[in-house]
Write an enzyme that holds these catalytic residues in place. Structure first.
Site, short mmCIF file in Angstrom:
data_model
loop_
_atom_site.label_atom_id
_atom_site.label_comp_id
_atom_site.label_asym_id
_atom_site.label_seq_id
_atom_site.Cartn_x
_atom_site.Cartn_y
_atom_site.Cartn_z
N SER A 351 9.02 -2.39 7.65
CA SER A 351 7.80 -1.61 7.46
C SER A 351 6.94 -2.29 6.43
CB SER A 351 8.20 -0.20 6.99
OG SER A 351 7.08 0.48 6.50
N LEU A 422 3.50 6.29 7.94
CA LEU A 422 4.21 6.93 9.05
C LEU A 422 5.67 6.50 9.07
CD1 LEU A 422 2.80 8.82 11.03
CD2 LEU A 422 2.72 6.92 12.68
N GLU A 423 5.86 5.21 8.90
CA GLU A 423 7.22 4.66 8.93
C GLU A 423 8.06 5.20 7.79
OE1 GLU A 423 5.90 0.40 10.94
OE2 GLU A 423 5.96 0.66 8.76
N LEU A 424 7.39 5.30 6.65
CA LEU A 424 8.09 5.82 5.47
C LEU A 424 8.51 7.26 5.69
CD1 LEU A 424 8.74 4.67 2.69
CD2 LEU A 424 6.69 5.82 1.84
#
Ligand SMILES: *[C@@H]1O[C@H](CO)[C@@H](O)[C@H](O)[C@H]1NC(C)=O
Length: 539
Positions: A351, A422-424
């Site tokens: 990410s 978003l990934e986090l």
């Protein structure tokens, strides 16, 4: 009461002297006023050899003032006779030389007894009836300690109408009753006594023996043997020192015998050291048990300690310098391959903030090395995500299917509405749902920690930070990659080849099958740019 000392010659005129010589020399000591005898040794007949010497006949005297030394005694011409009387027992004392006087006397001689012990002295009768005069003898009925001392007898007899007298003495000493055991014994070493010895030093083994006095046979002995040999048959290193501890306890002796061994050697430990005592009645022997002193001399102790500390220091340094290598080695031996225990698809989900300086690093360096050099399966949203479906769901599913979430930290990371955010969030969700996700923070350039790190911490996500250190980290053998490998799942170096290929193939096959099903729906655009735009506009 002076002493007179008279030297004399006696000359022989008859046959028996022919062989031995005619003239003999002699000397006699007489107390002034008493009678004395000249004994000519050549002749055996008492009458002919004995001449009476009366003080009136004396030659110029050599007076000896010996009497003054004794506090309360009588002057006696000859030394006292020694006599021993056992305690509680009785004995008759006869006056010495009384027989001779009787032979020469023309009447029965008369004897008077006198007792002297230190300052206590006096003529018979003594103060109780334990000692009683019977005829000319003195009878001791019951011997006591205080009856020890000098007994004087003064003999008076008649010869040629003269009254002659002389004095003799008996030195009486008490001994222990004969009924008591007289066997010798060893007091030390005791049976459980152990001598601590040290090689190279002088060792002293002390033996104490009790040696009772045996009447008439006072011979007794204490001695050491080494391996059955007496010390005179051994080297000079072995010596024995004897000393009396109590010599006047009614003649019983406690003797201490010390075996001195100079320069004690280790083979002496194997020798047998025995102390023995012996008298007429018996024998006793005892072995001296030795124990080597555990010697920890300070120098050696210091050396040992120093060496230990040095070793510890070296280990410490080695550990600090090579802990990553050690950890990797350990993992390669004992680590479990997570591919066998979970059903995840990717090893790493990377990410990062799009359109940043870090993007180059991720796409050109990180991904290449992880995939090609280290053999990990890597998921990057732009590349691996599939068209169709909502981006959020997809992101979540990809993160959930990865073993690690690798976050490349940059100043703009996790900014509002970004894919990275978003990934986090997906990572935190995965953590919340599945309970296990490790997050690796890779810091490409120094940045300030952001609030989202705190958020990750709060979500109890396992966090590790690995710093990129510029050109230093380019080499695969650098600290950066080692550190990263430690955080990534185990890949065994030896079995890497086949396994990797296999897992990669499996992953690819899954992707292809998904691809083909998705492509049937018609959408086949690469997601990256569009996704970004959608998200950006949403923000
Ligand atoms: C008498 O005997 C004791 C013990 O043997 C000795 O110590 C002492 O000197 C003797 N006394 C004389 C006067 O010989």
């Amino acid at each position: 009461g002076g002493h007179i000392f008279l030297p004399y010659f006696c000359v022989c005129f008859s046959n028996p002297c022919a062989t031995t010589g005619r003239v003999q020399r002699g000397a006699v000591s007489v107390v002034e006023g008493e009678v004395g005898w000249l004994s000519c040794p050549l002749f055996s007949h008492p009458l002919s050899t004995t001449t009476h010497l009366h003080p009136e006949h004396r030659h110029p005297p050599q007076s000896v003032a010996a009497g003054r030394r004794r506090k309360c005694g009588l002057p006696v011409a000859v030394a006292p006779i020694e006599d021993l009387i056992p305690l509680q027992e009785g004995k008759t004392l006869d006056c010495p030389d009384l027989q001779d006087a009787t032979k020469m006397s023309e009447s029965t001689p008369k004897v008077q007894w006198y007792f002297a012990r230190h300052l206590v002295c006096g003529w018979y009768p003594f103060w109780n009836s334990d000692r009683e005069q019977k005829g000319n003898s003195l009878q001791v009925h019951l011997m006591m300690e205080q009856y020890q001392g000098l007994y004087y007898c003064r003999v008076q007899y008649q010869r040629r109408n003269q009254t002659l007298n002389f004095t003799r003495s008996i030195n009486v000493t008490a001994i222990l009753p004969l009924s008591l055991p007289k066997e010798p014994s060893i007091m030390n070493p005791t049976n459980d006594q152990i001598f601590t010895v040290k090689t190279g030093t002088e060792v002293r083994l002390v033996c104490r023996g009790q040696l009772p006095f045996v009447l008439d046979k006072p011979w007794r002995e204490i001695w050491w043997t080494v391996d059955g040999k007496t010390l005179d048959k051994l080297p000079d290193r072995f010596k024995q020192i004897n000393r009396c501890e109590h010599s006047h306890h009614f003649r019983d002796l406690t003797i201490e015998s010390i075996l001195v061994i100079q320069d004690f050697q280790s083979q002496d430990m194997k020798r047998e050291f025995y102390c023995s005592v012996k008298n007429e009645r018996g024998f006793d022997t005892r072995r001296a048990q030795l124990e080597e002193e555990v010697s920890l001399p300070t120098v050696e102790l210091g050396c040992g300690l120093g060496v230990t500390l040095l070793l510890m220091l070296i280990l410490f340094v080695v550990y600090h310098a090579f802990w990553l290598e050690l950890l990797l080695l350990y993992r390669s031996w004992f680590g479990t391959d997570e591919r066998h225990t979970d059903d995840k698809e990717f090893d790493v989900y990377i990410s990062y903030a799009r359109n940043s300086e870090e993007e180059q690093f991720v796409l050109l360096t990180l991904r290449r090395v992880l995939e090609n050099e280290l053999g990990y399966s890597v998921c990057i949203f732009d590349r691996d995500s599939l068209p169709g479906g909502t981006i959020t769901d997809e992101t979540l599913s990809f993160v959930a299917r990865s073993r690690r979430l690798l976050v490349v930290v940059s100043p703009g990371y996790a900014s509002q509405g970004s894919q990275a955010l978003l990934e986090l969030k997906a990572g935190i969700d995965t953590m919340a749902l599945a309970g296990h996700l490790r997050v690796i923070l890779v810091q490409y350039k120094p940045v300030r920690r952001k609030g989202w790190v705190r958020e990750l911490r709060r979500a109890r996500v396992a966090l590790a930070l690995v710093r990129w250190q510029g050109d230093k980290s380019r080499e695969l053998s650098s600290r950066f990659w080692k550190r990263l490998r430690v955080e990534l799942p185990v890949r065994r170096v030896s079995s890497r080849g086949e396994d990797e290929e296999e897992s990669k193939e499996v992953a690819l096959m899954r992707l292809h099958s998904q691809n083909s099903t998705n492509s049937q729906t018609g959408s086949s655009a690469t997601p990256s740019k569009t996704t970004m735009k959608v998200l950006n506009s949403a923000a």
